[in-house]
Design a protein around this motif. Structure first.
Motif, PDB file in Angstrom:
ATOM      1  N   GLU A 182      -2.133  -1.411  -3.724  1.00 48.18           N
ATOM      2  CA  GLU A 182      -3.224  -0.241  -3.989  1.00 48.18           C
ATOM      3  C   GLU A 182      -2.481   0.915  -3.706  1.00 48.18           C
ATOM      4  O   GLU A 182      -1.449   1.110  -2.992  1.00 48.18           O
ATOM      5  CB  GLU A 182      -4.213  -0.441  -2.615  1.00 48.18           C
ATOM      6  CG  GLU A 182      -3.578  -0.289  -1.272  1.00 48.18           C
ATOM      7  CD  GLU A 182      -4.768  -0.192  -0.118  1.00 48.18           C
ATOM      8  OE1 GLU A 182      -5.963  -0.284  -0.422  1.00 48.18           O
ATOM      9  OE2 GLU A 182      -4.217  -0.295   1.083  1.00 48.18           O
ATOM     10  N   THR A 214      -3.212   4.707  -2.156  1.00 47.84           N
ATOM     11  CA  THR A 214      -4.048   5.542  -1.252  1.00 47.84           C
ATOM     12  C   THR A 214      -4.020   6.960  -1.364  1.00 47.84           C
ATOM     13  O   THR A 214      -2.958   7.476  -2.033  1.00 47.84           O
ATOM     14  CB  THR A 214      -3.984   5.137   0.089  1.00 47.84           C
ATOM     15  OG1 THR A 214      -2.597   5.434   0.465  1.00 47.84           O
ATOM     16  CG2 THR A 214      -4.180   3.396   0.285  1.00 47.84           C
ATOM     17  N   SER A 220       0.738  -1.290   0.147  1.00 50.02           N
ATOM     18  CA  SER A 220       0.039   0.197   0.168  1.00 50.02           C
ATOM     19  C   SER A 220       0.973   1.257   0.067  1.00 50.02           C
ATOM     20  O   SER A 220       1.597   1.523   0.869  1.00 50.02           O
ATOM     21  CB  SER A 220      -0.992   0.114   1.296  1.00 50.02           C
ATOM     22  OG  SER A 220      -1.781   1.257   1.133  1.00 50.02           O
ATOM     23  N   THR A 241      -5.991   4.249  -6.536  1.00 52.63           N
ATOM     24  CA  THR A 241      -6.073   2.792  -7.258  1.00 52.63           C
ATOM     25  C   THR A 241      -6.507   1.933  -6.194  1.00 52.63           C
ATOM     26  O   THR A 241      -5.798   1.588  -5.199  1.00 52.63           O
ATOM     27  CB  THR A 241      -4.727   2.171  -7.836  1.00 52.63           C
ATOM     28  OG1 THR A 241      -4.042   3.060  -8.799  1.00 52.63           O
ATOM     29  CG2 THR A 241      -5.221   0.973  -8.740  1.00 52.63           C
ATOM     30  N   ALA A 242      -7.783   1.181  -6.290  1.00 55.13           N
ATOM     31  CA  ALA A 242      -8.285   0.330  -5.360  1.00 55.13           C
ATOM     32  C   ALA A 242      -7.320  -0.961  -5.517  1.00 55.13           C
ATOM     33  O   ALA A 242      -6.378  -1.157  -6.496  1.00 55.13           O
ATOM     34  CB  ALA A 242      -9.591  -0.407  -5.807  1.00 55.13           C
ATOM     35  N   SER A 243      -7.266  -1.772  -4.496  1.00 57.07           N
ATOM     36  CA  SER A 243      -6.445  -2.770  -4.280  1.00 57.07           C
ATOM     37  C   SER A 243      -6.820  -3.815  -5.529  1.00 57.07           C
ATOM     38  O   SER A 243      -7.833  -4.064  -5.790  1.00 57.07           O
ATOM     39  CB  SER A 243      -6.689  -3.732  -3.010  1.00 57.07           C
ATOM     40  OG  SER A 243      -5.732  -4.864  -2.893  1.00 57.07           O
TER      41      SER A 243
END
Length: 109
Positions: free
Chosen positions: A80, A82, A5, A56-58
């Motif tokens: 992802e 955040t 992340s 970007t989403a996971s």
């Protein structure tokens, strides 16, 4: 591998995606599929770098190590991107360095 992340607009200088692979004397090169977000790249030595520009989403990606004989070994990881924390602190050059609570946001992985 992972999950990873990273914060939007914070540079990733050397995330090693090759950590799960054993060389055994072979020369390995690495590729990722599907394609990473446009501002990230993986070098043939397995190092991911870049500055993620968009949240970007996971999603699940596969890094594949290939030896000089064409043998492939895949390993999946989640990635992802955040939002930048609203309480981010920037240095004089504008680089994000911490949040207001003092946490080092450059090490968010």
């Amino acid at each position: 591998l992972g999950p990873y992340s990273f914060a939007q607009d914070v540079a990733i200088s050397s995330q090693n995606l090759a950590a799960d692979f054993t060389l055994n004397g072979n020369t390995l090169t690495y590729a990722v599929s599907p394609a990473l977000p446009t501002t990230l790249a993986v070098a043939t030595n397995g190092i991911m770098s870049g500055t993620p520009a968009d949240v970007t989403a996971s999603a699940t990606y596969t890094v594949t190590g290939q030896d000089e004989y064409g043998r492939n070994t895949p390993s999946a990881f989640a990635l992802e991107i955040t939002d930048i924390p609203a309480n981010a602190i920037r240095d004089r050059a504008g680089a994000l360095i911490a949040d207001r609570a003092g946490a080092n946001i450059l090490a968010r992985a």
